[in-house]
Design a protein around this motif. Structure first.
Motif, PDB file in Angstrom:
ATOM      1  N   ALA A   2       1.155  -1.235   0.142  1.00  0.00           N
ATOM      2  CA  ALA A   2      -0.161   0.152  -0.075  1.00  0.00           C
ATOM      3  C   ALA A   2       1.222   1.116  -0.235  1.00  0.00           C
ATOM      4  CB  ALA A   2      -1.228  -0.002   1.016  1.00  0.00           C
ATOM      5  N   GLY A   3       0.307   2.137  -0.925  1.00  0.00           N
ATOM      6  CA  GLY A   3       1.116   3.442  -1.093  1.00  0.00           C
ATOM      7  C   GLY A   3       0.369   4.791   0.417  1.00  0.00           C
ATOM      8  N   VAL A   4       1.101   5.743   0.378  1.00  0.00           N
ATOM      9  CA  VAL A   4       0.346   7.084   1.009  1.00  0.00           C
ATOM     10  C   VAL A   4      -1.325   7.284   0.728  1.00  0.00           C
ATOM     11  CG1 VAL A   4       0.310   9.070   1.278  1.00  0.00           C
ATOM     12  CG2 VAL A   4       2.403   7.627   0.929  1.00  0.00           C
ATOM     13  N   SER A   5      -1.932   7.424   1.313  1.00  0.00           N
ATOM     14  CA  SER A   5      -3.403   7.435   0.620  1.00  0.00           C
ATOM     15  C   SER A   5      -3.809   8.463   1.521  1.00  0.00           C
ATOM     16  CB  SER A   5      -4.258   6.359   1.416  1.00  0.00           C
ATOM     17  OG  SER A   5      -4.368   5.938   2.676  1.00  0.00           O
ATOM     18  N   GLN A   6      -4.585   9.456   0.841  1.00  0.00           N
ATOM     19  CA  GLN A   6      -5.558  10.655   1.182  1.00  0.00           C
ATOM     20  C   GLN A   6      -6.993  10.439   1.468  1.00  0.00           C
ATOM     21  OE1 GLN A   6      -1.631  12.998  -0.781  1.00  0.00           O
ATOM     22  NE2 GLN A   6      -2.981  14.648   1.026  1.00  0.00           N
ATOM     23  N   SER A   7      -7.595  11.302   2.468  1.00  0.00           N
ATOM     24  CA  SER A   7      -8.974  11.577   2.282  1.00  0.00           C
ATOM     25  C   SER A   7      -9.246  12.314   2.377  1.00  0.00           C
ATOM     26  CB  SER A   7      -9.748  10.258   2.919  1.00  0.00           C
ATOM     27  OG  SER A   7      -9.200   9.961   3.950  1.00  0.00           O
ATOM     28  N   PRO A   8     -10.695  12.922   1.723  1.00  0.00           N
ATOM     29  CA  PRO A   8     -10.705  12.744   1.066  1.00  0.00           C
ATOM     30  C   PRO A   8     -10.516  13.330  -0.665  1.00  0.00           C
ATOM     31  CG  PRO A   8     -12.032  14.912   1.157  1.00  0.00           C
ATOM     32  CD  PRO A   8     -11.173  14.670   2.770  1.00  0.00           C
ATOM     33  N   GLY A  16     -15.603  30.405   4.617  1.00  0.00           N
ATOM     34  CA  GLY A  16     -15.572  30.006   6.627  1.00  0.00           C
ATOM     35  C   GLY A  16     -15.617  28.892   7.097  1.00  0.00           C
ATOM     36  N   LYS A  17     -15.619  27.960   6.410  1.00  0.00           N
ATOM     37  CA  LYS A  17     -16.021  26.803   6.582  1.00  0.00           C
ATOM     38  C   LYS A  17     -14.869  25.889   7.518  1.00  0.00           C
ATOM     39  CE  LYS A  17     -20.258  26.126   7.083  1.00  0.00           C
ATOM     40  NZ  LYS A  17     -21.409  25.478   6.015  1.00  0.00           N
ATOM     41  N   ASP A  18     -14.446  24.889   8.745  1.00  0.00           N
ATOM     42  CA  ASP A  18     -13.281  24.043   8.224  1.00  0.00           C
ATOM     43  C   ASP A  18     -13.817  23.541   8.111  1.00  0.00           C
ATOM     44  OD1 ASP A  18     -13.491  24.920  12.543  1.00  0.00           O
ATOM     45  OD2 ASP A  18     -12.861  26.083  10.463  1.00  0.00           O
ATOM     46  N   VAL A  19     -11.763  22.606   7.136  1.00  0.00           N
ATOM     47  CA  VAL A  19     -12.403  21.704   6.659  1.00  0.00           C
ATOM     48  C   VAL A  19     -11.077  20.635   7.340  1.00  0.00           C
ATOM     49  CG1 VAL A  19     -13.024  21.862   4.418  1.00  0.00           C
ATOM     50  CG2 VAL A  19     -10.369  22.212   4.856  1.00  0.00           C
ATOM     51  N   GLU A  20     -11.089  19.254   7.464  1.00  0.00           N
ATOM     52  CA  GLU A  20     -10.252  18.079   7.723  1.00  0.00           C
ATOM     53  C   GLU A  20      -9.834  17.027   6.575  1.00  0.00           C
ATOM     54  OE1 GLU A  20     -10.746  17.772  12.416  1.00  0.00           O
ATOM     55  OE2 GLU A  20     -11.031  16.325  11.166  1.00  0.00           O
ATOM     56  N   LEU A  21      -8.335  17.348   6.601  1.00  0.00           N
ATOM     57  CA  LEU A  21      -8.058  16.406   5.164  1.00  0.00           C
ATOM     58  C   LEU A  21      -7.047  15.882   5.638  1.00  0.00           C
ATOM     59  CD1 LEU A  21      -6.538  19.427   2.907  1.00  0.00           C
ATOM     60  CD2 LEU A  21      -9.085  18.292   3.526  1.00  0.00           C
ATOM     61  N   VAL A  74      -1.377   8.432  11.354  1.00  0.00           N
ATOM     62  CA  VAL A  74      -2.085   8.762  10.290  1.00  0.00           C
ATOM     63  C   VAL A  74      -1.856  10.313  11.227  1.00  0.00           C
ATOM     64  CG1 VAL A  74      -4.260   9.647  10.047  1.00  0.00           C
ATOM     65  CG2 VAL A  74      -3.828   7.469  10.375  1.00  0.00           C
ATOM     66  N   SER A  75      -2.518  11.927   9.483  1.00  0.00           N
ATOM     67  CA  SER A  75      -2.061  12.904   9.919  1.00  0.00           C
ATOM     68  C   SER A  75      -3.201  13.669   9.580  1.00  0.00           C
ATOM     69  CB  SER A  75      -0.386  13.194   9.703  1.00  0.00           C
ATOM     70  OG  SER A  75      -0.723  14.810   9.788  1.00  0.00           O
ATOM     71  N   THR A  76      -3.709  14.607  10.184  1.00  0.00           N
ATOM     72  CA  THR A  76      -4.746  15.336  10.011  1.00  0.00           C
ATOM     73  C   THR A  76      -3.955  17.136   9.850  1.00  0.00           C
ATOM     74  OG1 THR A  76      -6.178  13.758  11.458  1.00  0.00           O
ATOM     75  CG2 THR A  76      -7.586  15.922  10.360  1.00  0.00           C
ATOM     76  N   LEU A  77      -4.456  17.163   8.675  1.00  0.00           N
ATOM     77  CA  LEU A  77      -4.205  18.841   8.438  1.00  0.00           C
ATOM     78  C   LEU A  77      -5.738  19.633   8.963  1.00  0.00           C
ATOM     79  CD1 LEU A  77      -2.421  21.466   7.288  1.00  0.00           C
ATOM     80  CD2 LEU A  77      -2.935  20.777   4.588  1.00  0.00           C
ATOM     81  N   THR A  78      -5.904  20.791   9.224  1.00  0.00           N
ATOM     82  CA  THR A  78      -7.164  21.311   9.678  1.00  0.00           C
ATOM     83  C   THR A  78      -7.012  22.501   8.916  1.00  0.00           C
ATOM     84  OG1 THR A  78      -7.314  19.778  11.212  1.00  0.00           O
ATOM     85  CG2 THR A  78      -8.444  21.763  11.453  1.00  0.00           C
ATOM     86  N   ILE A  79      -7.887  23.134   8.534  1.00  0.00           N
ATOM     87  CA  ILE A  79      -7.979  24.520   7.420  1.00  0.00           C
ATOM     88  C   ILE A  79      -8.988  25.024   8.169  1.00  0.00           C
ATOM     89  CG2 ILE A  79      -7.679  26.421   5.702  1.00  0.00           C
ATOM     90  CD1 ILE A  79      -6.831  23.561   3.693  1.00  0.00           C
ATOM     91  N   PRO A 107      -2.530  10.959  -3.310  1.00  0.00           N
ATOM     92  CA  PRO A 107      -2.921  11.195  -4.656  1.00  0.00           C
ATOM     93  C   PRO A 107      -3.116  12.955  -4.547  1.00  0.00           C
ATOM     94  CG  PRO A 107      -3.959   9.777  -3.781  1.00  0.00           C
ATOM     95  CD  PRO A 107      -2.741   9.239  -2.838  1.00  0.00           C
ATOM     96  N   GLY A 108      -3.773  13.380  -3.067  1.00  0.00           N
ATOM     97  CA  GLY A 108      -3.642  14.352  -3.085  1.00  0.00           C
ATOM     98  C   GLY A 108      -5.054  14.230  -2.482  1.00  0.00           C
ATOM     99  N   THR A 109      -5.371  15.753  -2.672  1.00  0.00           N
ATOM    100  CA  THR A 109      -6.984  16.049  -2.132  1.00  0.00           C
ATOM    101  C   THR A 109      -7.188  17.192  -2.158  1.00  0.00           C
ATOM    102  OG1 THR A 109      -7.204  15.307   0.321  1.00  0.00           O
ATOM    103  CG2 THR A 109      -8.902  16.800  -0.371  1.00  0.00           C
ATOM    104  N   ARG A 110      -8.129  17.800  -3.702  1.00  0.00           N
ATOM    105  CA  ARG A 110      -8.119  18.495  -4.209  1.00  0.00           C
ATOM    106  C   ARG A 110      -9.063  19.259  -3.816  1.00  0.00           C
ATOM    107  NH1 ARG A 110      -6.880  20.194  -9.325  1.00  0.00           N
ATOM    108  NH2 ARG A 110      -5.997  18.136  -9.871  1.00  0.00           N
ATOM    109  N   LEU A 111      -9.289  20.619  -3.354  1.00  0.00           N
ATOM    110  CA  LEU A 111      -9.897  21.602  -1.888  1.00  0.00           C
ATOM    111  C   LEU A 111     -10.374  22.690  -2.667  1.00  0.00           C
ATOM    112  CD1 LEU A 111     -11.354  22.368   0.596  1.00  0.00           C
ATOM    113  CD2 LEU A 111      -9.028  23.476   1.261  1.00  0.00           C
ATOM    114  N   THR A 112     -11.690  22.428  -2.404  1.00  0.00           N
ATOM    115  CA  THR A 112     -12.609  23.950  -3.620  1.00  0.00           C
ATOM    116  C   THR A 112     -13.413  24.571  -2.869  1.00  0.00           C
ATOM    117  OG1 THR A 112     -12.380  22.626  -5.236  1.00  0.00           O
ATOM    118  CG2 THR A 112     -13.863  24.596  -5.790  1.00  0.00           C
ATOM    119  N   VAL A 113     -12.929  26.136  -2.255  1.00  0.00           N
ATOM    120  CA  VAL A 113     -13.442  26.403  -1.600  1.00  0.00           C
ATOM    121  C   VAL A 113     -14.283  27.484  -2.047  1.00  0.00           C
ATOM    122  CG1 VAL A 113     -13.685  28.496   0.836  1.00  0.00           C
ATOM    123  CG2 VAL A 113     -11.625  26.720   0.036  1.00  0.00           C
TER     124      VAL A 113
END
Lengths: 114, 109
Positions: A2-8, A16-21, A74-79, A107-113
């Motif tokens: 298994a490689g590095v996985s990311q979600s979503p 204005g909303k918070d997100v967790e990656l 596991v790591s979580t990036l919060t914005i 593969p990355g998480t594509r974030l659209t605000v």
């Protein structure tokens, strides 16, 4: 293996909303990195975790950004309070020994605000 | 001045042509030099890395580093449609990589 996985893989949110990656590194890798890739801007370093050492947060663009790594895995990036300029692909990479010549990217998480 | 400069212009070449990509850098502390390949909607994957000035070959790929000029290049010989991707240069040191903006390469059959 298994490689590095990311979600979503994709996240659309309102300004204005918070997100967790989330990032799941390769099992046994001690180092974990977060990068941001914006259109036409290349990869921008955000934060680096190595084992139990204090993380290198020198790349975080503002105090709205934070990251944690639980149990050395596991790591979580919060914005918080997302802005339109936060729209980008957020990439995670891990390395078995902290040497940057052995980084493996997810593969990355594509974030659209909106 | 950015640490790493890579002209992000797209590049279209016919199949079989040689692709030539390059980057310049300003930080003399960089210790190793890499090229990553990134397919659409995927993460970058390491293609080539080198620690010293000179040439390094791997199949159809050649990485060239000139530390005195702070200039690195990637050459792809006999390019194939499967080489169509974005190529990013990266320079490493102190547990951190600095990336160029990337070149989108399209190899036309």
């Amino acid at each position: 293996g298994a490689g590095v996985s990311q979600s979503p893989s994709n996240k659309v949110t309102e300004k204005g909303k918070d997100v967790e990656l989330r990032c799941d590194p390769i099992s046994g890798h001690t180092a974990l990195y977060w990068y941001r890739q914006s259109l036409g801007q290349g990869l921008e370093f955000l934060i680096y975790f190595q084992g139990n050492s204090a993380p290198d947060k020198s790349g975080l663009p503002s105090d709205r950004f934070s990251a944690e790594r639980t149990g050395g895995s596991v790591s979580t990036l919060t914005i918080q309070r997302t802005q339109q300029e936060d729209s980008a692909v957020y990439l995670c990479a891990s390395s078995p020994d902290g040497n940057t010549d052995t980084q493996y990217f997810g593969p990355g998480t594509r974030l659209t605000v909106l | 001045q950015k640490e790493v400069e890579q002209d992000p212009g797209p590049l279209s070449v016919p199949e079989g042509a040689i692709v030539s990509l390059n980057c310049t850098y300003s930080n003399s502390a960089f210790q190793y030099f890499m090229w990553y390949r990134q397919y659409s909607r995927k993460g970058p994957e390491l293609l080539m890395y080198t620690y010293s000035s000179g040439n390094k070959e791997d199949g159809r790929f050649t990485a060239q580093v000139d530390k005195s000029s702070k200039y690195i290049s990637l050459f792809i010989r006999d390019s194939q449609p499967s080489d169509s991707a974005t190529y990013l240069c990266a320079m490493g040191g102190n547990n951190r990589l600095a990336f160029g903006k990337g070149n989108q390469v399209v190899v036309i059959p």
